[in-house]
Write a protein that holds these residues in place. Sequence first.
Motif, PDB file in Angstrom:
ATOM      1  N   LYS A  47      10.041  66.702  54.223  1.00  0.00           N
ATOM      2  CA  LYS A  47      11.313  67.418  54.348  1.00  0.00           C
ATOM      3  C   LYS A  47      11.960  67.558  52.983  1.00  0.00           C
ATOM      4  CE  LYS A  47      15.762  67.428  56.799  1.00  0.00           C
ATOM      5  NZ  LYS A  47      16.651  66.698  57.739  1.00  0.00           N
ATOM      6  N   ASN A  48      12.536  68.715  52.752  1.00  0.00           N
ATOM      7  CA  ASN A  48      13.331  68.941  51.550  1.00  0.00           C
ATOM      8  C   ASN A  48      14.779  68.581  51.865  1.00  0.00           C
ATOM      9  OD1 ASN A  48      14.693  69.805  49.295  1.00  0.00           O
ATOM     10  ND2 ASN A  48      14.007  71.935  49.402  1.00  0.00           N
ATOM     11  N   GLU A  49      15.213  67.440  51.370  1.00  0.00           N
ATOM     12  CA  GLU A  49      16.570  66.981  51.625  1.00  0.00           C
ATOM     13  C   GLU A  49      17.547  67.413  50.536  1.00  0.00           C
ATOM     14  OE1 GLU A  49      16.545  62.804  52.421  1.00  0.00           O
ATOM     15  OE2 GLU A  49      15.631  63.082  54.401  1.00  0.00           O
ATOM     16  N   MET A  88      16.878  71.467  53.246  1.00  0.00           N
ATOM     17  CA  MET A  88      17.122  70.893  54.570  1.00  0.00           C
ATOM     18  C   MET A  88      16.131  71.421  55.614  1.00  0.00           C
ATOM     19  SD  MET A  88      19.354  68.874  53.586  1.00  0.00           S
ATOM     20  CE  MET A  88      19.553  68.068  55.175  1.00  0.00           C
TER      21      MET A  88
END
Length: 241
Positions: A47-49, A88
């Motif tokens: 995941k790209n947070e 996100m």
Amino acid sequence: MFVKSFSYTTALGLMLGASISVNAAIIINGTRVIFPSDQKNITVQVKNEGSAPALMQTWIDNGDADVIPDESDVPFVVMPPVSRVDPMSGQTIHISNINADLPQDRESVYWLNVLDIPAKPQTADAESDNLLQIAIRNRIKIFYRPKQLQGKAIDAPKKLQWGLSSDYLTVNNPTPYYVNISNLIAVSNAGKQYELAPDGLMLSPFANQNIELKNLEIQKINLLSINDYGGINSFDVELKQ
């Protein structure tokens, strides 16, 4: 794009007087991957947070952290090799076994690499031309696990065989599983504690290893092992000279 050395990139930025931006946004779901031999494919979630898109590069190596993706010789294919991950948002990494000719009497270990290449910030600052961004690489183990192995991986740490001499603590792994030790805490006859493996230790299947004692007189150790889920299991081992 492939960043071979994080420390070299950082030092280069300092020498050039550039402003360095470090944005580790890509997060891997899990600390290790188990690949059962009876499955052809497995998936890993990331995941790209962060608040900006990131370019993600993925590859697998056989233990040499310095090998570049195009030169890595492994029996697996990882897809996609390069992808954009929006902020996100999640991404699924697919790993396929393309070579069944792996040992079937023990586990094999490989490494999954996920390189997070952040996007260049959108800024009107005149100093933005001197901005050096650093790509962050996460690297976790992949354990190829044959289906017919005897016993259970979670029980392997308790089956380790220990020997004690004046100079060394010897450990034998009689199981077909890798045993990952996060630390060994030695307890002396006087009750003092010493860390014997603060940087961790990975014991190969059917292998022996010596751990230097440096003239320590110990009577037991507390073993902290890492299970398939990344959790820590702790238990004591009484030693005999």
